[in-house]
Every structure is written in C-alpha cells, then in structure tokens.
Design a protein around this motif. Structure first.
Motif, mmCIF file in Angstrom:
data_model
loop_
_atom_site.group_PDB
_atom_site.id
_atom_site.type_symbol
_atom_site.label_atom_id
_atom_site.label_comp_id
_atom_site.label_asym_id
_atom_site.label_seq_id
_atom_site.Cartn_x
_atom_site.Cartn_y
_atom_site.Cartn_z
ATOM 1 N N MET A 1 1.424 -1.667 0.315
ATOM 2 C CA MET A 1 -0.204 0.222 -0.355
ATOM 3 C C MET A 1 0.882 1.107 -0.529
ATOM 4 N N ILE A 2 1.847 1.056 0.414
ATOM 5 C CA ILE A 2 2.533 2.358 0.452
ATOM 6 C C ILE A 2 4.225 2.154 -0.023
ATOM 7 N N THR A 3 5.051 2.397 -0.968
ATOM 8 C CA THR A 3 6.587 2.070 -1.775
ATOM 9 C C THR A 3 6.901 3.255 -1.545
ATOM 10 N N LEU A 4 8.034 3.502 -1.965
ATOM 11 C CA LEU A 4 8.975 4.412 -1.790
ATOM 12 C C LEU A 4 9.119 5.949 -2.725
ATOM 13 N N ARG A 5 8.189 5.422 -4.020
ATOM 14 C CA ARG A 5 7.300 6.243 -4.846
ATOM 15 C C ARG A 5 6.481 6.711 -3.319
ATOM 16 N N HIS A 6 6.108 6.739 -2.080
ATOM 17 C CA HIS A 6 4.968 8.090 -1.645
ATOM 18 C C HIS A 6 5.966 8.392 -0.503
ATOM 19 N N PHE A 7 7.785 9.163 -0.916
ATOM 20 C CA PHE A 7 7.996 9.488 0.220
ATOM 21 C C PHE A 7 8.795 10.844 -0.526
ATOM 22 N N GLN A 8 8.797 12.347 0.072
ATOM 23 C CA GLN A 8 9.815 12.528 -0.583
ATOM 24 C C GLN A 8 10.748 13.052 0.556
ATOM 25 N N ALA A 9 11.730 13.788 0.209
ATOM 26 C CA ALA A 9 12.472 14.923 0.950
ATOM 27 C C ALA A 9 12.411 16.046 1.320
ATOM 28 N N ALA A 10 12.641 16.243 2.659
ATOM 29 C CA ALA A 10 12.288 17.702 3.528
ATOM 30 C C ALA A 10 13.217 18.017 3.850
ATOM 31 N N GLY A 11 14.451 18.398 3.773
ATOM 32 C CA GLY A 11 15.750 18.802 4.250
ATOM 33 C C GLY A 11 16.030 17.598 4.738
ATOM 34 N N ASP A 12 16.490 17.842 5.881
ATOM 35 C CA ASP A 12 17.067 16.218 6.627
ATOM 36 C C ASP A 12 15.805 15.287 7.144
ATOM 37 N N ALA A 13 15.215 15.308 6.701
ATOM 38 C CA ALA A 13 14.084 14.802 7.080
ATOM 39 C C ALA A 13 13.344 13.909 5.396
ATOM 40 N N VAL A 14 12.211 12.875 6.171
ATOM 41 C CA VAL A 14 11.693 12.310 5.247
ATOM 42 C C VAL A 14 10.326 12.085 5.247
ATOM 43 N N ALA A 15 9.373 12.893 4.247
ATOM 44 C CA ALA A 15 7.672 12.899 5.048
ATOM 45 C C ALA A 15 6.607 12.020 3.339
ATOM 46 N N LEU A 16 6.002 11.856 3.589
ATOM 47 C CA LEU A 16 5.169 11.254 3.072
ATOM 48 C C LEU A 16 4.386 12.177 1.954
ATOM 49 N N THR A 17 4.445 11.768 0.880
ATOM 50 C CA THR A 17 3.244 12.568 -0.152
ATOM 51 C C THR A 17 1.895 12.983 -0.146
ATOM 52 N N PRO A 18 1.090 13.919 -0.162
ATOM 53 C CA PRO A 18 -0.159 13.722 -0.137
ATOM 54 C C PRO A 18 -0.669 12.533 -0.641
ATOM 55 N N GLN A 19 -0.504 11.572 -1.668
ATOM 56 C CA GLN A 19 -1.076 10.519 -2.408
ATOM 57 C C GLN A 19 -0.577 9.292 -0.583
ATOM 58 N N GLY A 20 0.064 9.452 -0.905
ATOM 59 C CA GLY A 20 1.035 8.599 0.785
ATOM 60 C C GLY A 20 0.996 8.672 2.187
ATOM 61 N N ARG A 21 0.217 9.718 2.163
ATOM 62 C CA ARG A 21 -0.858 10.015 3.535
ATOM 63 C C ARG A 21 -1.950 9.632 3.164
ATOM 64 N N LYS A 22 -2.685 9.538 1.959
ATOM 65 C CA LYS A 22 -4.046 8.976 1.955
ATOM 66 C C LYS A 22 -3.857 7.593 1.918
ATOM 67 N N SER A 23 -2.647 6.917 1.508
ATOM 68 C CA SER A 23 -2.604 5.251 0.976
ATOM 69 C C SER A 23 -2.497 4.998 2.929
ATOM 70 N N PHE A 24 -1.669 5.782 2.982
ATOM 71 C CA PHE A 24 -1.375 5.408 5.219
ATOM 72 C C PHE A 24 -2.253 5.324 5.632
ATOM 73 N N PHE A 25 -3.641 6.513 6.209
ATOM 74 C CA PHE A 25 -4.984 6.688 6.657
ATOM 75 C C PHE A 25 -5.369 5.558 5.959
ATOM 76 N N GLN A 26 -5.387 4.939 5.042
ATOM 77 C CA GLN A 26 -6.222 4.014 4.624
ATOM 78 C C GLN A 26 -6.107 3.015 5.242
ATOM 79 N N ALA A 27 -4.781 2.588 5.659
ATOM 80 C CA ALA A 27 -4.152 0.903 5.829
ATOM 81 C C ALA A 27 -4.466 1.734 7.719
ATOM 82 N N TYR A 28 -4.175 2.658 8.549
ATOM 83 C CA TYR A 28 -5.064 2.989 9.922
ATOM 84 C C TYR A 28 -5.732 2.752 10.615
#
Length: 614
Positions: free
Chosen positions: A540-567
C-alpha cells in the motif's frame, strides 16, 4: 407557553425531573449517568420515543392555578411544566385534562402496557412513579388529582392509574432515594445479568457486564485475570489447563454494544480544500468546484491536514452533531480539536486530578501500562518476525517482570527505553519488502537523497527509531501513526469526560495530551506498528510515496492518503477482547479502555485492566 411558578435558573437544577425518577425506579445507575453526569445516548427506542413526543411537545399552553379555575370549565393543556417545592421535583406534563379543580395528567409512552396476571392492562412501577410525580406537582399547584392516564402509542390504549396512598408512599420513597444517590456522588452498582440492559441506550457508557467482570476477576491465588494474561502466570502445557482456576464471576460477558461504529473518519489532506455545509451534507470544494459530498450521519470525525478551510456553518453543525473537528500540520503533527462543550459533570475529572497528585497511584498505573506495552511488543515479534529472535523475546519477558517491580518513575522510564531499543532493533525482521517492490519504486526515487540518507531510502531499511524529524520512510510512517493514535485517544477521553492533558506516566507539559499518551502505550505496537507493517508488506506504501524535506523524510499527499487507509483498516479490524471474550473493533476497544479507566478512578474497579493480546 410554559407555566413554572416556582423554579428558574440555577435553582431549577436542584429539582429532580419526573422522567429522571422514572429512570431511577428502572435503574439507579441509569439515573446517575443521565441526571448527575449529564450523559445521554440515543438508540432505536429513544429515537422512536422522541419522534412520538415531538407532536406533543410542539404546542405549549398555559395552565391556570387550581384556585383560579371555573367549577365547570374543561381545559386541555399540553406540554405544561410544573414543580413542587415540598418534594423538590419538577415535571413536564404531556397533557393535563381538567374540569374545575379536578386534574388528570396524561403521559404518552412509546411501547405497550403491562399485562397483569388476570389479563387486564397495567403499568410498571417506573411508569407509575413518573405519573404520580405529575399528580404531586398538580396537587401542590391547587388541583385535586385522583388518577392519571398512561397512553401507549404502540397499542393506542389508555391505562388509568389510581393515585392512592400506596403509590404516593412508593413515589416519595423513590424521591428520597434518588436525592441520596445524588448527594452520595457514588455511581450505583450495575445491574447483574439484567434483561433491561440490552434495550438501554446507555449500555455502551454503563458497560454493566464489563464493569462487573473487572470488579470480580480476582483469582484464588490473589492475582487478577489481567495480571495472568500479562505475566503468563497461567498454565504452560495443555495438561495444566484442566486445573486452571477460572474467574470467580462465571457469568459470560454479554456483548451489548455493537462490534464497530458504522460511521467513518474523514481525512482531508489536499491543501486549499474548503469544507462547507448544505443541509445535512458536508461539501468539499477545491477553488469553488465541488469535489465531494459527505453525509453527516456517516461521519465520526473530521481530520484536517494542513491548510484546509472550514466554514462557520459547517463547524456549528459538527458541534451540534458532536462530531469532533481535528487539526494537524501538513506533516501530521496533531495540533488539537474543536468539540462541543462536553460533559456537565466534574466528578470523574475531580478524581482524575486528585489521583494525579498521588505518586503511588501514578507509579502503579504507569507500571501496568508499560508492562502491557512490552508484552504487546513481544507478541508482535512472535507473530510477525521472519525468525523470532529468542534472546530478544527472553529479554522482553524479563523487562515485563522488571517493569512491575520498579519503585520509581525514573527506573520505569529506563526499563521502557531498554525494551523499546530491543524491540526496534528487531523491527526490520517484520518488514517483508520484496526486490520487485524496491525495483518498482527506484525509477521515482531521488538517487542523491538515497546516497546521503542513513539508512538508505531505497532499501526501506529500518535500523533505529528516530523522530522530530523522522529521517527514513519507516520512521515517517511510525511518527504519523502515533500522531493519529494520540488524536483518537484524545477524542475518546473527551467523549468520556476525562482531561486528556493530565496523565499519570507522562508528566504534564504545555500542549501535550499526557493522558492520551499514557493510554496509547499498550496500543502502539498493536495498532500503529501493525498498520505500518501492513502498509509496507502489502505494498500500500512504496518508495514513490516519500519525499525529501531537508534532513527529514516526509510522505507525499498520496502517501498520507494510503497510510490513512491502512490505519483506519486496522482501527476497524475486529479483535477478541482478552478479558470480555467478545469480538470488537480496535476503535471500540479504545473507548472501552478509557471508560474502564474512569471506573478505576472513581473506585468501581480495583485496578485498570490493561489491554494485552496473546
């Protein structure tokens, strides 16, 4: 127009309504929840009753004093409110039929009349008491009242009730007992195996069988069921089960509440969305264009991620419907919530604050929560690790015992930290990422980010827990999941009437919902970690669902949507409760656990039954 000559403002709150005396005669515990704590919940029967009374309550009329009536004048007055200073009661009469100073109250009931032994029609004591209260207030307001009438909608029949000395004596005793229950500020004990409970709208708040089970689950060796589940005290071989001591309360726990809430959580995470209202429908728009319509009756909560606007009309309707509105940063940090005023009672919160100053109580509860968390972490490794590490499992089991034996919060924090480090050191063994899954996402991954990240982003590897900010995909998922779980426990605490910001293990800090963090400890592995594993392992989540944010890693909007569904899938999953032995969703479990904590705070239950799984 309502006539109430003697009561108004704060003074009216000291008078007991006739309907509440009906509830007291039916079930003192129901009376306490509704009258003292200001709680109410609808079910099929209360909704039908409210609909029947809507026509009766629509027209309010003036009823003159009995001393001012004409001897032959007949009056039919509807929805009349009168009070009795002598008895300290107040009643809203559906209909009063008078001829001169002779008055007959008529009370409308949803169901059917009682069938007596001789086949005639009668009424139950709660109905008779409520009607007698109406007669008493009429008498104090100058009327003669010798009988009352109960009209039953289901059969369209009228039953006459004589207001005789015996009924008046019963009613006056009921009033005294109800006032004593209010003054005592102690919740009456639940009914035991009562046929009244399945039809009661408050059963999900009362938890009669669950409270009885938790209050009587001491074993012959002095331990409780929750302790035996937590520390594996029970039999270790099949042969030993024959002599295993059972709960002293042999009654099965009836599942009187639905397994799951059919309403759903709404997540809005597209920046610039606008939420309005039209009738009983929420309208989601993007730059003025309608994107989606959501019926309010299908919504349990509304979650706003980042810059999402809401109209005042929509906020007001959500408040009226008691649907919480929750706010997050775009990255998933939980800010807070908008909710209705909430409970009127202060009893539970007063006990919550009092016990928060008791160091012994705080340590005892904290030890139970931490031990339950470690137990559930151990269970997760046993269930999901590709090759469960024997040393880690033995170490975690030892940490459970140590957590129960510590004598300070500082020592408990150390034990929790060591257990968490061992658990997360082996977390990667539960991630089952295939080469195909990695290859499929490589084309969308920033190789420069992959090279400098630690662990490498493209591997979906997990080495250690890090946060604020999370520096790899799995930690980004864990942080978002824990934020969502904090939100759900904050909603549950608000619904029950506890202060989410005063905890017992997590110390109070500005803006931190300490009680929510306390209660979620045993559920971190069961809900969030499990949702993360499902999201990754089921692709449901793959590497395409993440993006760089400085030194951090964040979910893309589509990634958050997919994780909300899993949760939400995990929250909606049915699980067998280890103590009550019925199947219920995790979201229901959260509410049950908060209510059980409230029972513990007021002394109904000796200890908080931590949720642990085998």
């Amino acid at each position: 127009m309502t006539r109430d000559a003697s009561v108004g403002g704060d003074e009216a709150a000291q008078y007991i309504p006739a309907r509440m005396l009906n509830e007291f005669a039916y079930c003192p515990r129901l009376f306490y929840f509704e009258h003292v704590e200001g709680l109410f919940a609808h079910n099929q029967f209360t909704v039908e009753g409210a609909a029947r009374h809507a026509r009766v309550d629509k027209k309010q009329e003036v009823l003159p004093s009995g001393k001012d009536t004409n001897e032959h004048e007949a009056i039919h007055a509807r929805s009349v409110t009168l009070s009795s200073e002598q008895h300290g009661v107040i009643a809203k009469l559906d209909l009063v039929e008078t001829v001169g100073d002779l008055a007959t109250p008529v009370d409308y009931k949803r169901g059917s009349p009682k069938k007596t032994d001789d086949g005639s029609l009668g009424a139950w004591d709660p109905e008779r008491v409520q009607l007698c209260v109406q007669a008493l207030v009429l008498r104090e307001n100058g009327y003669r009242c010798e009988e009352g009438i109960l009209f039953f909608w289901e059969t369209r029949q009228r039953v006459r009730i004589s207001i005789d000395a015996d009924l008046v004596k019963l009613t006056e005793q009921t009033i005294r007992d109800a006032k004593s229950a209010v003054d005592s500020q102690r919740i009456p004990a639940p009914l035991v195996d009562s046929p009244k409970c399945p039809r009661c709208s408050m059963v999900g708040i009362c938890l009669p069988d669950e409270t009885t089970r938790c209050a009587t689950m001491v074993q012959p060796d002095g331990t409780t069921i929750s302790q035996r589940l937590l520390f594996d005290i029970g039999p270790q071989t099949p042969a030993e089960y024959a002599n295993e001591p059972t709960d002293r309360s042999d009654r099965p726990v009836r599942q009187l509440l639905t397994a799951r809430d059919e309403r759903r959580s709404v997540y809005l995470n597209t920046q610039g969305f606008y939420v309005g209202k039209r009738g009983e429908v929420l309208q989601v728009k993007d730059k003025g264009k309608l994107v989606q319509e959501i019926r309010l009756k299908d919504v349990s909560q509304v979650n706003l991620m980042g810059s999402v606007q809401v109209s005042t009309a929509a906020v007001q309707r959500l408040l009226q419907a008691e649907i919480p509105l929750l706010y997050f940063s775009m990255g998933g940090w939980f800010y807070g919530m908008t909710q209705s005023v909430g409970l009127k009672n202060i009893m539970w919160r007063r006990e919550q604050f009092r016990l928060a100053d008791d160091e012994r109580y705080c340590l005892r509860l904290a030890k139970q929560l931490v031990a339950g968390k470690i137990r559930n972490q151990r269970t997760m490794l046993m269930r999901n690790h590709v090759e469960p590490p024997r040393n880690a499992l033995q170490f975690l089991k030892a940490m459970i015992w140590d957590a129960e034996r510590v004598d300070s919060q500082a020592s408990l924090l150390g034990i929790e930290g060591m257990a968490a480090r061992t658990y997360f050191e082996n977390f990667s063994g539960m991630l089952k990422v295939s080469d195909a899954q990695v290859d499929d996402a490589n084309s969308d991954v920033d190789l420069a980010l992959c090279n400098k990240s630690d662990p490498p982003l493209w591997s979906l590897d997990f080495r250690t827990r890090n946060r604020r900010p999370p520096r790899d995909p799995i930690n980004a998922l864990l942080s978002l999941g824990y934020s969502l779980l904090t939100k759900d426990f904050t909603v549950a605490c608000a619904a029950v009437g506890l202060d989410a910001y005063l905890g017992y293990y997590h110390q109070p800090r500005f803006g931190r919902p300490a009680l929510s963090l306390d209660l979620m400890e045993p559920f971190r592995p069961l809900i969030v970690d499990s949702a993360v594993l499902s999201a990754v392992n089921q692709r449901m989540i793959t590497l395409r669902h993440f993006q760089a944010a400085g030194d951090a890693v964040a979910l893309t909007p589509q990634g958050r949507k997919s994780f909300f569904q899993a949760y939400e899938q995990r929250m909606d999953q049915l699980v067998t409760h280890p103590i009550f032995e019925y199947r219920v969703s995790y979201r229901r479990v959260l509410e049950i656990q908060v209510r059980l904590l409230a029972r513990t705070l007021v002394g109904e239950i000796g200890e908080y039954p931590v949720f642990v799984t085998r």
